[in-house]
Design a protein around this motif. Sequence first.
Motif, short mmCIF file in Angstrom:
data_model
loop_
_atom_site.label_atom_id
_atom_site.label_comp_id
_atom_site.label_asym_id
_atom_site.label_seq_id
_atom_site.Cartn_x
_atom_site.Cartn_y
_atom_site.Cartn_z
N ARG A 71 5.01 1.25 -6.68
CA ARG A 71 5.99 2.07 -5.97
C ARG A 71 5.63 3.56 -6.03
NH1 ARG A 71 10.74 0.74 -4.07
NH2 ARG A 71 10.70 -1.25 -5.21
N GLY A 72 5.65 4.18 -4.84
CA GLY A 72 5.40 5.59 -4.74
C GLY A 72 3.94 5.98 -4.81
N VAL A 73 3.04 5.00 -4.99
CA VAL A 73 1.62 5.33 -5.12
C VAL A 73 0.78 4.57 -4.10
CG1 VAL A 73 -0.36 5.40 -6.66
CG2 VAL A 73 1.94 5.74 -7.58
N THR A 85 2.48 -4.08 -5.02
CA THR A 85 2.91 -2.73 -4.66
C THR A 85 3.17 -1.91 -5.92
OG1 THR A 85 3.99 -3.52 -2.63
CG2 THR A 85 4.67 -1.37 -3.46
N THR A 101 1.32 6.74 6.99
CA THR A 101 1.01 5.64 6.08
C THR A 101 1.67 4.33 6.48
OG1 THR A 101 2.83 6.32 4.60
CG2 THR A 101 0.63 7.18 4.11
N THR A 116 -4.40 4.43 -3.52
CA THR A 116 -3.33 5.15 -2.86
C THR A 116 -3.37 4.90 -1.36
OG1 THR A 116 -4.61 7.16 -2.47
CG2 THR A 116 -3.49 6.95 -4.60
N ARG A 117 -2.26 5.15 -0.71
CA ARG A 117 -2.21 4.99 0.74
C ARG A 117 -3.16 5.96 1.44
NH1 ARG A 117 2.83 3.75 -1.21
NH2 ARG A 117 3.88 1.94 -0.29
N ASP A 154 0.97 0.30 5.26
CA ASP A 154 1.99 -0.65 4.81
C ASP A 154 2.00 -1.91 5.68
OD1 ASP A 154 2.75 1.15 2.84
OD2 ASP A 154 4.27 2.10 4.10
#
Length: 222
Positions: free
Chosen positions: A214-216, A212, A191, A174-175, A195
């Motif tokens: 997405r969303g995690v 990637t 975050t 996770t970020r 990225d």
Amino acid sequence: MHEVLLVEDDDLIREATRLTLEAHGYRVRTAADGVAGLDMFRDRRPDVAVLDIMLPRLNGVSLAGRIREESGVPVLLISARNDPVDVVMGLEAGADDYVTKPFDGPVLVARIRALLRRAAPAERPSPTGPLCFGDLTFCAVSLEVRRDGRLLTLTTTELKLLREFAASPGTVLTRDLLLERVWDYAWSGDTRVVDVGVQRLRAKIGRERVETVRGVGYKLRG
């Protein structure tokens, strides 16, 4: 005693920041514009560079890029709250982190300490032998990264980011986890630094190598 290069054109902010850093045990050299800051950086490499984005003669984003071309010294940008585009540009140019104005002295000091810890040798256990991921080979001991046999030049942040991925290939990180482990944030941070860091790493090791989710977050493809 670590040395900080502070480049800030506002006299009051520059002096107040210098006093704050010196009170926390740092040796500080200052410059009031980007060109003078670059000359001072080249004259004697600091342990970390703190750059305001809006500088005369050579802005902070360009200065960060020039420093990154010549050195892996950690770079921290100081940004106004209303210029997120400049922040992203600065990170893409090679800056490692940023703080927004107005900032508290303890926050700036904490960010600098985190950068210095990140630049120090990693203390967490690392794989001892070379790891291969397709055309990519990573040796955590020698910190050498090769792609198709060609040695790549990665910054300290990029190496630590790759190290986290290599330690858990195929696992989604996770970020927030990457912020804590790579950027040394024990609290929730922006975050965007993750990225942009992943984007810079992809440009060197291959965009397809880091996926990637997405969303995690992200994961390394084996």
